[in-house]
Design a protein around this motif. Structure first.
Motif, short mmCIF file in Angstrom:
data_model
loop_
_atom_site.label_atom_id
_atom_site.label_comp_id
_atom_site.label_asym_id
_atom_site.label_seq_id
_atom_site.Cartn_x
_atom_site.Cartn_y
_atom_site.Cartn_z
N GLU A 11 0.83 -1.20 0.00
CA GLU A 11 0.00 0.00 0.00
C GLU A 11 0.87 1.25 0.00
O GLU A 11 1.74 1.42 0.84
CB GLU A 11 -0.91 0.00 1.24
CG GLU A 11 -1.73 1.26 1.42
CD GLU A 11 -2.64 1.52 0.25
OE1 GLU A 11 -2.41 2.55 -0.44
OE2 GLU A 11 -3.55 0.71 0.01
N ARG A 12 0.65 2.14 -0.97
CA ARG A 12 1.49 3.33 -1.10
C ARG A 12 0.98 4.51 -0.29
O ARG A 12 1.71 5.48 -0.08
CB ARG A 12 1.62 3.71 -2.58
CG ARG A 12 2.39 2.66 -3.38
CD ARG A 12 2.45 3.00 -4.84
NE ARG A 12 3.16 1.96 -5.58
CZ ARG A 12 3.25 1.93 -6.90
NH1 ARG A 12 2.69 2.89 -7.62
NH2 ARG A 12 3.90 0.95 -7.50
N ARG A 13 -0.25 4.43 0.18
CA ARG A 13 -0.77 5.50 1.02
C ARG A 13 -0.23 5.36 2.45
O ARG A 13 0.10 4.26 2.89
CB ARG A 13 -2.30 5.47 1.04
CG ARG A 13 -2.95 5.82 -0.28
CD ARG A 13 -4.44 5.58 -0.27
NE ARG A 13 -4.75 4.15 -0.15
CZ ARG A 13 -5.99 3.67 -0.13
NH1 ARG A 13 -7.02 4.50 -0.21
NH2 ARG A 13 -6.19 2.37 -0.04
N THR A 14 -0.16 6.47 3.16
CA THR A 14 0.24 6.44 4.56
C THR A 14 -0.80 5.66 5.36
O THR A 14 -2.00 5.79 5.13
CB THR A 14 0.36 7.88 5.11
OG1 THR A 14 1.34 8.58 4.34
CG2 THR A 14 0.76 7.89 6.57
N LEU A 15 -0.33 4.84 6.30
CA LEU A 15 -1.21 3.97 7.09
C LEU A 15 -1.31 4.50 8.52
O LEU A 15 -0.32 4.92 9.11
CB LEU A 15 -0.65 2.54 7.12
CG LEU A 15 -0.44 1.88 5.76
CD1 LEU A 15 0.47 0.66 5.90
CD2 LEU A 15 -1.78 1.47 5.17
#
Length: 282
Positions: A155-159
Motif C-alpha cells: 500500500e502506497r498511502r500512509t497507514l
C-alpha cells in the motif's frame, strides 16, 4: 415526524478542545447514549453543562441490544446524542450499528465534528498526508496480525493504526518484519494531553524503543510503500509480492495477474519468476 441522531465528537485529551456545539447538544438532547456514563459525567462537569435528557449506556457489550431501543426513540421524534469516550463515534468506537439502523429507517443523521486522533497523529507525523488509509486496531494474535499487515505491504498511502500500549512493541516488530526495518513511522502518544509525545524514526528503531515499555493512548502512523518502477522489480521482488498476496488468501493465478499489473509487466514474466523460484527452492 422522526427525530434526529447526532454523532458528537468529544475531546481526545484536552477538554478545552470540545467543540462549542457539544455543550448545546448535551443540554438539549432528549436522550444521550454514552459509551461510558462515568466519563460523560466528568465531561459535563468540566464543561459546566447539565444534561437535559435521559442518559443511557451504549458500548460494545450492549450495542446490538440497545440499538433497536434508540431507533424507536428516534422514530418517536427524539433527538438522540451519541458520544464515545474520545473522538468521533463509529471510528473504532460504538456507533456504526446505530447509524446504519437510522439510515435504514430514513432517520436524519448529523454530526458535531470534533477532535480526531487519526487526523491529529497524521498531521504531527511528518509523513505524507495527501493520501492515507485508517486500519484501526490490528488483531491481537501474532499470526493474524502478520496476515493483516501483509495485506497492505504494498500500500502506497500512509497507514494509520490504533494500538494498546502493552502490544505496541510486538506490533512495531511485526511491521518492521513485513514492511521493512527502514520504513519510516511515528508513534503518537497521549495526544493533546500533558505528556504528549511523538516518536519518529525507522520501524526497527521504534520497536526497540517500545520494548522498554510505553504508556498511554497510542496512534501509529506508517509511511506507505515506495513507488517502485517496473525496472526496479527483479525476479525476487516479483515472487515476494506474489507470496504476500497468496498469504492474504488470493489464488496464485490472481496474485500473479495483480502483481503483473502493478509492475507493468506481462503475466508470463511474473509466472516464470514464480516457477523458477520453486525450482531453485526444491
Amino acid at each position: 415526524m422522526t427525530g434526529t441522531l447526532v454523532l458528537a465528537g468529544t475531546p481526545i485529551g484536552d477538554v478545552a478542545d470540545a467543540p462549542p456545539r457539544l455543550s448545546k447538544e448535551l443540554a438539549e438532547a432528549d436522550v444521550i447514549a454514552a459509551e461510558d456514563t462515568r466519563r460523560l459525567r466528568r465531561l459535563t462537569q468540566a464543561l459546566g453543562v447539565t444534561p437535559g435528557g435521559r442518559v443511557v449506556s451504549y458500548f460494545e457489550g450492549n450495542e446490538s441490544a440497545r440499538t433497536p431501543e434508540l431507533v424507536e426513540e428516534l422514530r418517536g421524534g427524539a433527538r438522540v446524542l451519541l458520544v464515545t469516550d474520545a473522538g468521533m463515534p463509529s471510528v473504532s468506537d460504538p456507533g456504526y450499528r446505530l447509524v446504519a439502523a437510522a439510515v435504514e429507517h430514513d432517520i436524519k443523521v448529523t454530526a458535531v465534528p470534533g477532535p480526531s486522533a487519526v487526523l491529529t497523529a497524521l498531521a504531527l507525523s511528518g509523513l505524507p498526508v495527501d493520501r492515507f488509509c485508517f486500519e484501526g486496531f490490528l488483531p491481537r494474535k501474532g499470526g493474524e496480525r502478520l496476515s493483516r499487515l501483509r495485506e497492505v505491504a504494498e500500500e502506497r498511502r500512509t497507514l494509520v493504526y490504533f494500538e494498546a500500549p502493552h502490544r505496541l512493541d510486538d506490533t512495531l516488530a511485526a511491521m518492521a518484519e513485513v514492511f521493512g526495518a527502514d520504513r519510516r513511522a511515528a508513534v503518537c502518544r497521549e495526544l493533546t494531553k500533558t505528556y504528549e509525545e511523538v516518536k519518529r524514526g525507522p520501524l526497527a528503531d521504534l520497536a526497540a524503543w517500545a520494548a522498554e515499555g510505553v504508556r498511554g493512548e497510542i496512534t501509529v502512523v506508517v509511511e506507505g510503500a515506495p513507488d517502485s518502477g517496473p525496472e526496479e522489480l527483479d525476479a525476487g521482488e516479483l515472487v515476494r509480492r506474489v507470496r504476500i498476496r497468496e498469504d492474504a488468501g488470493e489464488r496464485r493465478k490472481e496474485a500473479i495477474a495483480a502483481v503483473a499489473a502493478e509492475a507493468g509487466l506481462p503475466k508470463r514474466v511474473v509466472f516464470d519468476a514464480v516457477v523458477a523460484s520453486k525450482r531453485s527452492a526444491g
